[in-house]
Each structure stands twice: as C-alpha cells, then as structure tokens.
Design a protein around this motif. Structure first.
Motif, PDB file in Angstrom:
ATOM      1  N   ARG A  19       0.781  -1.323  -0.045  1.00  0.00           N
ATOM      2  CA  ARG A  19      -0.063   0.118  -0.026  1.00  0.00           C
ATOM      3  C   ARG A  19       0.926   1.266  -0.004  1.00  0.00           C
ATOM      4  O   ARG A  19       0.599   2.232  -0.600  1.00  0.00           O
ATOM      5  N   GLN A  20       1.821   1.095   0.747  1.00  0.00           N
ATOM      6  CA  GLN A  20       2.849   2.454   0.965  1.00  0.00           C
ATOM      7  C   GLN A  20       3.559   2.585  -0.636  1.00  0.00           C
ATOM      8  O   GLN A  20       3.719   3.698  -0.787  1.00  0.00           O
ATOM      9  N   GLY A  21       3.952   1.552  -1.145  1.00  0.00           N
ATOM     10  CA  GLY A  21       4.415   1.617  -2.612  1.00  0.00           C
ATOM     11  C   GLY A  21       3.525   2.103  -3.559  1.00  0.00           C
ATOM     12  O   GLY A  21       3.916   2.969  -4.305  1.00  0.00           O
ATOM     13  N   VAL A  22       2.251   1.759  -3.434  1.00  0.00           N
ATOM     14  CA  VAL A  22       1.299   2.300  -4.357  1.00  0.00           C
ATOM     15  C   VAL A  22       0.980   3.703  -4.066  1.00  0.00           C
ATOM     16  O   VAL A  22       1.007   4.630  -5.198  1.00  0.00           O
ATOM     17  N   GLU A  23       0.813   4.355  -2.989  1.00  0.00           N
ATOM     18  CA  GLU A  23       0.722   5.573  -2.564  1.00  0.00           C
ATOM     19  C   GLU A  23       1.732   6.372  -3.030  1.00  0.00           C
ATOM     20  O   GLU A  23       1.651   7.556  -3.537  1.00  0.00           O
ATOM     21  N   LYS A  24       3.212   6.149  -2.704  1.00  0.00           N
ATOM     22  CA  LYS A  24       4.251   6.819  -3.180  1.00  0.00           C
ATOM     23  C   LYS A  24       4.390   6.809  -4.677  1.00  0.00           C
ATOM     24  O   LYS A  24       4.634   7.877  -5.291  1.00  0.00           O
ATOM     25  N   GLY A  25       4.083   5.737  -5.442  1.00  0.00           N
ATOM     26  CA  GLY A  25       4.088   5.672  -6.838  1.00  0.00           C
ATOM     27  C   GLY A  25       3.187   6.429  -7.425  1.00  0.00           C
ATOM     28  O   GLY A  25       3.347   7.519  -8.296  1.00  0.00           O
ATOM     29  N   GLY A  26       1.975   6.644  -6.824  1.00  0.00           N
ATOM     30  CA  GLY A  26       0.776   7.620  -7.170  1.00  0.00           C
ATOM     31  C   GLY A  26       1.067   9.005  -6.883  1.00  0.00           C
ATOM     32  O   GLY A  26       0.829   9.948  -7.701  1.00  0.00           O
ATOM     33  N   THR A  30       2.859  15.336 -13.039  1.00  0.00           N
ATOM     34  CA  THR A  30       2.032  15.672 -14.116  1.00  0.00           C
ATOM     35  C   THR A  30       1.168  17.056 -13.425  1.00  0.00           C
ATOM     36  O   THR A  30       0.289  17.154 -13.877  1.00  0.00           O
ATOM     37  N   HIS A  31       1.769  17.398 -12.347  1.00  0.00           N
ATOM     38  CA  HIS A  31       1.041  18.724 -11.746  1.00  0.00           C
ATOM     39  C   HIS A  31      -0.535  18.496 -11.428  1.00  0.00           C
ATOM     40  O   HIS A  31      -1.141  19.339 -11.673  1.00  0.00           O
ATOM     41  N   ASN A  32      -0.763  17.180 -10.976  1.00  0.00           N
ATOM     42  CA  ASN A  32      -1.810  16.816 -10.568  1.00  0.00           C
ATOM     43  C   ASN A  32      -3.169  16.715 -11.601  1.00  0.00           C
ATOM     44  O   ASN A  32      -4.302  16.662 -11.381  1.00  0.00           O
ATOM     45  N   LYS A  33      -2.566  16.710 -12.819  1.00  0.00           N
ATOM     46  CA  LYS A  33      -3.496  16.726 -13.908  1.00  0.00           C
ATOM     47  C   LYS A  33      -4.094  15.443 -14.127  1.00  0.00           C
ATOM     48  O   LYS A  33      -5.560  15.777 -14.473  1.00  0.00           O
ATOM     49  N   TYR A  34      -3.743  14.545 -13.588  1.00  0.00           N
ATOM     50  CA  TYR A  34      -4.467  13.041 -13.940  1.00  0.00           C
ATOM     51  C   TYR A  34      -4.836  12.653 -12.575  1.00  0.00           C
ATOM     52  O   TYR A  34      -4.832  11.432 -12.313  1.00  0.00           O
ATOM     53  N   GLY A  64      -7.496  12.339 -10.504  1.00  0.00           N
ATOM     54  CA  GLY A  64      -8.729  11.525 -10.457  1.00  0.00           C
ATOM     55  C   GLY A  64      -8.256  10.035 -10.871  1.00  0.00           C
ATOM     56  O   GLY A  64      -8.709   9.074 -10.340  1.00  0.00           O
ATOM     57  N   GLN A  65      -7.544  10.065 -11.858  1.00  0.00           N
ATOM     58  CA  GLN A  65      -7.318   8.476 -12.789  1.00  0.00           C
ATOM     59  C   GLN A  65      -6.261   8.078 -11.858  1.00  0.00           C
ATOM     60  O   GLN A  65      -6.280   6.743 -11.777  1.00  0.00           O
ATOM     61  N   VAL A  66      -5.376   8.733 -11.158  1.00  0.00           N
ATOM     62  CA  VAL A  66      -4.272   8.094 -10.362  1.00  0.00           C
ATOM     63  C   VAL A  66      -4.962   7.560  -9.112  1.00  0.00           C
ATOM     64  O   VAL A  66      -4.521   6.434  -8.689  1.00  0.00           O
ATOM     65  N   ASP A  67      -5.793   8.340  -8.705  1.00  0.00           N
ATOM     66  CA  ASP A  67      -6.575   7.839  -7.358  1.00  0.00           C
ATOM     67  C   ASP A  67      -7.171   6.713  -7.467  1.00  0.00           C
ATOM     68  O   ASP A  67      -7.434   5.683  -6.679  1.00  0.00           O
ATOM     69  N   SER A  68      -8.024   6.425  -8.920  1.00  0.00           N
ATOM     70  CA  SER A  68      -8.673   5.196  -9.208  1.00  0.00           C
ATOM     71  C   SER A  68      -7.878   4.337  -9.341  1.00  0.00           C
ATOM     72  O   SER A  68      -8.202   3.046  -8.744  1.00  0.00           O
TER      73      SER A  68
END
Length: 62
Positions: free
Chosen positions: A19-26, A33-37, A39-43
């Motif tokens: 979970r920590q790795g997934v969070e760090k990757g996101g 991407t300056h938070n442009k994506y 929503g898709q990253v969170d999904s």
C-alpha cells in the motif's frame, strides 16, 4: 513464471508495504503531472489496493 507472478509473490503477505508503494508511486505521478490526472491516479491506486487485499475505507470517509 511470468514477471507479474513474481511481483504478486513478493507482495503477498506484505499489504502495508505494498500500500505504501502504491501511494508513493501515485504521489510521484501526481507530482510529475502537476495533479493533472489525479482522479485517474486515485482510481488506479484504489484498484491496486483492492487487488492486494487492502480494503480500508477511503480517507474522505465515503
């Protein structure tokens, strides 16, 4: 054995580290991407956490 099977084997039994790795990757992708994506990253993060057995509720309480 495929690479995906090897990765799944490494993640099995280590849900917190996964979970920590997934969070760090996101977070890394959001930063680049300056938070442009975001929503898709969170999904994608949620789907990965679901697949690894992490069934924690979302941070916003929904």
């Amino acid at each position: 054995m495929s690479m995906l099977d090897k990765i799944k084997g490494l993640m099995k039994g280590h849900p917190d580290q996964t979970r920590q790795g997934v969070e760090k990757g996101g977070d890394f992708i959001d930063d680049k991407t300056h938070n442009k994506y975001s929503g898709q990253v969170d999904s994608a993060q949620q789907k990965l956490n679901d697949q690894t057995g992490d069934r924690r509720p979302p941070a916003d309480g929904r």
